[in-house]
Enzyme design. Structure first.
Site, PDB file in Angstrom:
ATOM      1  N   ASP A  49     -92.884  20.167 -71.973  1.00 50.94           N
ATOM      2  CA  ASP A  49     -92.639  21.108 -70.882  1.00 50.94           C
ATOM      3  C   ASP A  49     -93.526  22.330 -71.036  1.00 50.94           C
ATOM      4  OD1 ASP A  49     -90.771  19.399 -69.971  1.00 50.94           O
ATOM      5  OD2 ASP A  49     -89.041  20.540 -70.716  1.00 50.94           O
ATOM      6  N   TYR A  52     -96.980  21.611 -69.960  1.00 50.92           N
ATOM      7  CA  TYR A  52     -96.977  21.492 -68.504  1.00 50.92           C
ATOM      8  C   TYR A  52     -96.984  22.885 -67.866  1.00 50.92           C
ATOM      9  CZ  TYR A  52     -95.472  20.468 -63.769  1.00 50.92           C
ATOM     10  OH  TYR A  52     -95.400  20.407 -62.397  1.00 50.92           O
ATOM     11  N   ASP A  53     -96.108  23.750 -68.389  1.00 47.98           N
ATOM     12  CA  ASP A  53     -96.013  25.107 -67.838  1.00 47.98           C
ATOM     13  C   ASP A  53     -97.351  25.833 -67.942  1.00 47.98           C
ATOM     14  OD1 ASP A  53     -93.423  24.680 -67.206  1.00 47.98           O
ATOM     15  OD2 ASP A  53     -92.572  25.777 -68.902  1.00 47.98           O
ATOM     16  N   SER A  98     -73.452   7.910 -49.379  1.00 51.54           N
ATOM     17  CA  SER A  98     -74.151   8.583 -48.284  1.00 51.54           C
ATOM     18  C   SER A  98     -73.537   8.162 -46.956  1.00 51.54           C
ATOM     19  CB  SER A  98     -75.634   8.285 -48.343  1.00 51.54           C
ATOM     20  OG  SER A  98     -75.809   6.909 -48.369  1.00 51.54           O
ATOM     21  N   LEU A  99     -74.134   8.613 -45.891  1.00 52.08           N
ATOM     22  CA  LEU A  99     -73.551   8.369 -44.571  1.00 52.08           C
ATOM     23  C   LEU A  99     -74.473   7.503 -43.738  1.00 52.08           C
ATOM     24  CD1 LEU A  99     -72.504  12.054 -43.831  1.00 52.08           C
ATOM     25  CD2 LEU A  99     -70.928  10.169 -44.238  1.00 52.08           C
ATOM     26  N   LYS A 134     -74.024  19.060 -40.469  1.00 47.93           N
ATOM     27  CA  LYS A 134     -74.566  18.372 -41.646  1.00 47.93           C
ATOM     28  C   LYS A 134     -75.585  19.313 -42.292  1.00 47.93           C
ATOM     29  CE  LYS A 134     -76.402  13.947 -43.173  1.00 47.93           C
ATOM     30  NZ  LYS A 134     -77.492  14.434 -43.991  1.00 47.93           N
ATOM     31  N   ASP A 136     -78.365  20.781 -44.547  1.00 44.78           N
ATOM     32  CA  ASP A 136     -79.536  20.175 -45.170  1.00 44.78           C
ATOM     33  C   ASP A 136     -79.815  20.864 -46.502  1.00 44.78           C
ATOM     34  OD1 ASP A 136     -81.636  18.530 -45.521  1.00 44.78           O
ATOM     35  OD2 ASP A 136     -82.956  19.506 -44.070  1.00 44.78           O
ATOM     36  N   ARG A 155     -76.189  14.711 -57.143  1.00 47.06           N
ATOM     37  CA  ARG A 155     -75.821  13.371 -56.691  1.00 47.06           C
ATOM     38  C   ARG A 155     -76.558  12.280 -57.468  1.00 47.06           C
ATOM     39  NH1 ARG A 155     -77.825  10.219 -52.211  1.00 47.06           N
ATOM     40  NH2 ARG A 155     -76.231   8.753 -51.585  1.00 47.06           N
ATOM     41  N   GLU A 194     -72.266  21.071 -50.381  1.00 46.49           N
ATOM     42  CA  GLU A 194     -73.718  21.236 -50.302  1.00 46.49           C
ATOM     43  C   GLU A 194     -74.159  22.593 -50.815  1.00 46.49           C
ATOM     44  OE1 GLU A 194     -74.642  18.381 -49.052  1.00 46.49           O
ATOM     45  OE2 GLU A 194     -76.753  18.588 -48.453  1.00 46.49           O
ATOM     46  N   TYR A 246     -66.970  20.331 -48.592  1.00 51.12           N
ATOM     47  CA  TYR A 246     -66.564  19.468 -47.483  1.00 51.12           C
ATOM     48  C   TYR A 246     -65.999  18.112 -47.925  1.00 51.12           C
ATOM     49  CZ  TYR A 246     -71.310  17.784 -48.334  1.00 51.12           C
ATOM     50  OH  TYR A 246     -72.437  17.316 -48.932  1.00 51.12           O
ATOM     51  N   LYS A 310     -65.854  12.761 -39.124  1.00 50.71           N
ATOM     52  CA  LYS A 310     -65.026  12.059 -40.104  1.00 50.71           C
ATOM     53  C   LYS A 310     -63.643  11.818 -39.516  1.00 50.71           C
ATOM     54  CE  LYS A 310     -67.293  14.616 -43.759  1.00 50.71           C
ATOM     55  NZ  LYS A 310     -67.191  15.712 -44.717  1.00 50.71           N
ATOM     56  N   LYS A 334     -77.475  12.518 -36.111  1.00 50.03           N
ATOM     57  CA  LYS A 334     -78.655  13.331 -36.399  1.00 50.03           C
ATOM     58  C   LYS A 334     -79.201  13.996 -35.138  1.00 50.03           C
ATOM     59  CE  LYS A 334     -79.367  12.414 -40.822  1.00 50.03           C
ATOM     60  NZ  LYS A 334     -80.563  11.885 -41.358  1.00 50.03           N
ATOM     61  N   CYS A 439    -106.755 -11.428 -49.659  1.00 50.16           N
ATOM     62  CA  CYS A 439    -105.894 -10.445 -50.308  1.00 50.16           C
ATOM     63  C   CYS A 439    -106.761  -9.500 -51.142  1.00 50.16           C
ATOM     64  CB  CYS A 439    -104.902 -11.164 -51.211  1.00 50.16           C
ATOM     65  SG  CYS A 439    -103.845 -10.031 -52.116  1.00 50.16           S
ATOM     66  N   CYS A 441    -106.142  -8.413 -53.856  1.00 43.93           N
ATOM     67  CA  CYS A 441    -105.889  -8.618 -55.284  1.00 43.93           C
ATOM     68  C   CYS A 441    -107.108  -9.275 -55.927  1.00 43.93           C
ATOM     69  CB  CYS A 441    -104.621  -9.442 -55.499  1.00 43.93           C
ATOM     70  SG  CYS A 441    -104.817 -11.199 -55.177  1.00 43.93           S
ATOM     71  N   CYS A 463    -100.091 -12.833 -49.185  1.00 47.54           N
ATOM     72  CA  CYS A 463    -101.077 -13.300 -50.154  1.00 47.54           C
ATOM     73  C   CYS A 463    -100.556 -14.630 -50.676  1.00 47.54           C
ATOM     74  CB  CYS A 463    -101.166 -12.280 -51.285  1.00 47.54           C
ATOM     75  SG  CYS A 463    -101.835 -12.898 -52.826  1.00 47.54           S
ATOM     76  N   CYS A 469    -100.789 -14.127 -58.687  1.00 47.62           N
ATOM     77  CA  CYS A 469    -101.299 -12.859 -58.146  1.00 47.62           C
ATOM     78  C   CYS A 469    -100.833 -11.687 -59.011  1.00 47.62           C
ATOM     79  CB  CYS A 469    -100.818 -12.668 -56.712  1.00 47.62           C
ATOM     80  SG  CYS A 469    -101.181 -11.019 -56.074  1.00 47.62           S
TER      81      CYS A 469
HETATM   82  S1  IVH Z   1     -69.633  13.877 -46.298  1.00 50.24           S
HETATM   83  C1  IVH Z   1     -68.904   9.702 -48.265  1.00 50.24           C
HETATM   84  N1  IVH Z   1     -70.092  16.073 -44.976  1.00 50.24           N
HETATM   85  O1  IVH Z   1     -75.201  14.376 -46.170  1.00 50.24           O
HETATM   86  C2  IVH Z   1     -69.784  10.704 -47.642  1.00 50.24           C
HETATM   87  N2  IVH Z   1     -71.908  15.109 -46.168  1.00 50.24           N
HETATM   88  O2  IVH Z   1     -76.063  11.536 -45.747  1.00 50.24           O
HETATM   89  C3  IVH Z   1     -69.639  12.065 -48.185  1.00 50.24           C
HETATM   90  N3  IVH Z   1     -73.968  16.399 -46.070  1.00 50.24           N
HETATM   91  O3  IVH Z   1     -75.024  13.212 -49.463  1.00 50.24           O
HETATM   92  C4  IVH Z   1     -70.505  13.057 -47.534  1.00 50.24           C
HETATM   93  N4  IVH Z   1     -73.199  18.034 -44.817  1.00 50.24           N
HETATM   94  O4  IVH Z   1     -75.417  15.718 -49.113  1.00 50.24           O
HETATM   95  C5  IVH Z   1     -70.624  15.114 -45.761  1.00 50.24           C
HETATM   96  N5  IVH Z   1     -70.322  18.047 -43.807  1.00 50.24           N
HETATM   97  C6  IVH Z   1     -70.846  17.107 -44.579  1.00 50.24           C
HETATM   98  C7  IVH Z   1     -72.182  17.148 -45.003  1.00 50.24           C
HETATM   99  C8  IVH Z   1     -72.682  16.119 -45.796  1.00 50.24           C
HETATM  100  C9  IVH Z   1     -74.252  17.566 -45.474  1.00 50.24           C
HETATM  101  C10 IVH Z   1     -74.935  15.585 -46.838  1.00 50.24           C
HETATM  102  C11 IVH Z   1     -74.475  15.206 -48.214  1.00 50.24           C
HETATM  103  C12 IVH Z   1     -74.518  13.702 -48.262  1.00 50.24           C
HETATM  104  C13 IVH Z   1     -75.433  13.381 -47.127  1.00 50.24           C
HETATM  105  C14 IVH Z   1     -75.083  12.021 -46.577  1.00 50.24           C
END
Ligand code: IVH
Length: 717
Positions: A49, A52-53, A98-99, A134, A136, A155, A194, A246, A310, A334, A439, A441, A463, A469
């Site tokens: 490290d 690197y620094d 994730s969602l 949601k 970010d 995560r 978040e 959340y 939800k 989204k 190809c 390759c 290929c 390959c």
């Molecule tokens: S619920 C089982 N609620 O979105 C799902 N996620 O694409 C639990 N995020 O990894 C997640 N705002 O980082 C939830 N109001 C919200 C959120 C949220 C942002 C993010 C979170 C998650 C990602 C899923």
């Protein structure tokens, strides 16, 4: 052969001429980018490290003295670069999932419809949703034991994250309390949410960074991530970070029975929750919420990339459960994708693990939605020509040529794509792209175009080198050692290429015999390696001599067998022996074994054909045999033994009245049973509702016990 040694020109930056500075800036840029890749993507740094620094400091100092040197390629503009140090890994007791995404309003209508069908709700029954922005930022899991904050973990891959407790503790206690407020705090409480940086603080931070000649961040999300991943918590402390709660993970007690109740409880405990969160009762209200938040988005002082819906009732959430890694009870709606215009400079070909040739567009780098994009997948030959998978015209038939001005789109975490070509801007010099017939390759084998059926993504060129390959072999080894498969730390793309080219690792089993062969290889003498890194590598390999069945099946690299399918196969067969025996029989065309595999949930014809092709190939049999000598494959997670149906195979047929077929299957699986799609002599129960037909006859033929829905419900209690 191996890597270039680390060189740092010792001339003080103040004394460099502009020419010397430009040369050194470019050299450092390449060197640092290489180290970043090894550190972040391959988890295999080759320098300390501190070293690197040093490189980074010098790079920044040159850039501060000669700001004109900064280009799109500058590291200071790159995403996710720079923080140093490594963190301890933390295994999440409850996975961080994730969602699923919705983009169009119809996706939301479908989402609510699916829930209604799954829960068997009438059209008039109201479903209450918690609708939330949601954020970010960076998801974080905060573990409290007896009310005290003990661990803060990122995560990571959802199963294992990084321990950033010391850094999280530098946040204001009004964001992340060290001790939970209130009475009746469960013994274990995991609060999830978040971590984010406000837009205002992000701009201020970048100004400070610029003045100090330090790294500039591309967007608030990256600055929050970069600030948290600091080895020195005092740096995190100097960065203003916020936290919205959340969700939750491991809990010994549930203080509420709804999402909104849990959010309220988080507030009592001392957390901030998002003030825009709203209860909605219909698709119309959800869509109105999405519109309203979309309009307010620009005015908010933090970045959001959509909204999340939800199901509010937790008992319904539990019944709805999950489909692989995403819950059925939530969806992210989204905001429309962001777009930018740029030039397509070139098209290169990448050879994948299964030999498919993918054209990759090399773009003039452009910022889209806060990220600099310089590569974009062009999918396949037809896509470039303007022909879709179903034979219909793409982009109204406009082809893509080298030199074209193109519109690039990126929606959230979705990979960027070219949505259109601006024909008016097409220069005379634009070149029509001819897909290679050979190809790239070293074998230069012929490329064949695979036939596709209508509706598939498009025609693949492949290929024909198959097992000979080297590109395909290397790609397979990379997948094999990757995080999602064997997860061998220190064995990333670069190392595999090096080992392969030197003939030290030709197939997966060789990885495990490397240590024994090292007396001859002498890896410690290879540039970039030393005794410590060699020891670390061998330890990392040894740590993976035991592997779960699903990871093992996935790591074999069988076509069509991704992680979800591998898990379904592992659960279906339970042990490597059972799966392997079945796979060999399937390869021989054994009808009964094929029918059994087909009866497994989520497994169909395509997967069976791929399994048959893989295990029917003698070269693969050898690879598998040599590999299984070296590793111990653990049996798949045992089904729950405290339920009467654990380990049993159940088939549902006819119409069920108390729950939908989907819910019945999901419940059976939750209780450790296997829900199959067709009846065989291995079926234990057939649950038959009114209207049951051929399956009932089939069950009678095999002497399978037939239950009514009520008998079934009684059995599972
Ligand atoms: S619920 C089982 N609620 O979105 C799902 N996620 O694409 C639990 N995020 O990894 C997640 N705002 O980082 C939830 N109001 C919200 C959120 C949220 C942002 C993010 C979170 C998650 C990602 C899923």
């Amino acid at each position: 052969m191996a890597k270039a040694p680390i060189k740092t020109d010792k001339t003080p930056v103040d004394l460099l001429t502009a020419k010397q500075a430009a040369a050194e800036y470019a050299r450092l840029q390449g060197e640092i980018a290489g180290h970043d890749k090894r550190y972040y993507q391959q988890d295999a740094p080759v320098i300390s490290d501190a070293d690197y620094d040093e490189l980074r400091k010098r790079y920044n100092a040159i850039e501060a003295r000669f700001p004109d040197l900064r280009t799109f390629e500058s590291l200071s503009l790159k995403v996710g670069a720079a923080p140093t140090g490594r963190f301890k890994k933390v295994r999440h007791v409850v996975r961080m999932l994730s969602l699923d995404n919705a983009f169009a309003e119809q996706d939301v209508v479908d989402f609510v419809g699916r829930i209604r069908r799954f829960l068997n709700l009438s059209e008039t029954e109201k479903i209450t949703f918690s609708a939330e922005p949601k954020i970010d930022g960076l998801s974080m899991s905060l573990r409290y034991e007896d009310g005290e904050l003990v661990t803060a973990a990122t995560r990571g891959d959802g199963e294992e994250g990084e321990d950033v407790t010391a850094n999280i503790k530098t946040l204001k206690q009004s964001e992340v309390p060290h001790r939970l407020k209130g009475k009746h705090i469960p013994k274990v409480t995991e609060v999830r949410g978040e971590v984010y940086m406000t837009k205002g603080d992000f701009l201020k931070l970048n100004e400070r960074q610029k003045a100090a000649g330090e790294q500039i961040f591309a967007n608030p999300r990256n600055s929050a991530a970069g600030s948290l991943r600091q080895k020195d918590p005092s740096i995190t402390a100097s960065r203003p970070l916020g936290f919205f709660a959340y969700a939750w993970g491991d809990m010994t007690d549930m203080p509420a029975d709804s999402q909104s109740g849990m959010i309220e409880w988080f507030e009592h405990c001392g957390f901030k929750t998002n003030p825009l969160t709203k209860i909605c009762h219909s698709v119309e209200e959800l869509i109105a919420f999405h519109r309203k938040i979309g309009e307010e988005r620009a005015k908010l002082d933090y970045d959001i990339d959509g909204v999340v819906y939800k199901v509010d009732r937790l008992d319904w959430q539990e019944r709805l459960g999950f489909v692989s890694r995403t819950p059925r009870w939530a969806i992210a709606h989204k905001f429309p994708a962001e777009r930018a215009t740029t030039i397509l400079n070139d098209i290169e070909i990448q050879v994948g693990r299964t030999g498919s040739l993918t054209p990759v567009g090399k773009l003039e780098p452009v910022g889209v939605g806060g990220v600099i994009v310089s590569n974009v997948t062009l999918h396949n030959e037809d896509y470039i020509k303007g022909i879709g998978g179903d034979g219909e015209a793409l982009r109204e038939g406009r082809d893509i040529r080298i030199g074209d001005t193109v519109i690039v789109q990126r929606a959230g975490d979705v990979i960027p794509q070219i949505v259109d070509v601006l024909i008016d801007k097409r220069p005379k010099s634009a070149k029509v792209y001819h897909f290679p017939k050979k190809c790239p390759c070293p074998l230069k084998t012929d490329v064949v175009r695979e036939a596709t059926s209508a509706g598939e993504e498009g025609a693949r060129n492949r290929c024909t080198g198959e097992f000979a390959c080297p590109f395909q072999k290397i790609q397979h080894l990379i997948l094999f050692a990757s995080r999602r498969a064997f997860d061998i730390e220190g064995l990333g793309e670069k190392q595999i290429e090096l080992f392969y080219e030197n003939g030290w690792v030709k197939e997966p089993g060789d990885i495990f015999t490397l240590k024994a062969r090292n007396a001859k290889i002498k890896l410690e003498d290879v540039e970039g390696y030393g005794e410590t890194s060699v020891r670390n590598l061998f330890n990392a390999i040894d740590e993976r001599r035991e592997i779960s069945l699903e990871r093992f099946i996935f790591a074999l690299g069988i076509r069509q067998v991704g992680e979800t399918t591998a898990l379904a196969l592992a659960r279906g067969y339970g042990s490597w022996k059972a799966f392997h025996d079945a796979a060999l029989k399937v390869a021989k065309g054994d009808a009964e074994t094929i029918a059994e595999m087909d009866a497994l949930d989520q497994i169909g014809e395509t997967v069976i054909a791929a399994v048959a092709a893989y295990f029917g190939e003698s070269h693969n049999k050898g690879i598998v045999e040599r590999l299984t000598r070296e590793v111990k494959i653990l049996d798949a997670e045992k089904p729950k033994t405290d339920s009467k149906i654990a380990g049993k195979t159940v088939v549902f047929t006819g119409s069920l009245e108390k729950m939908t077929r989907d819910e019945a299957k999901a419940t059976a699986e939750r209780l450790g049973a296997k829900a199959a799609g067709s009846v065989s002599k291995k079926t234990d129960y057939l649950v038959a509702g009114p209207g049951a037909g051929s399956k009932l006859a089939e069950a009678k033929k095999h002497g399978v016990q037939v239950l009514t829905e009520d008998e079934w419900l009684k059995l599972i209690g």
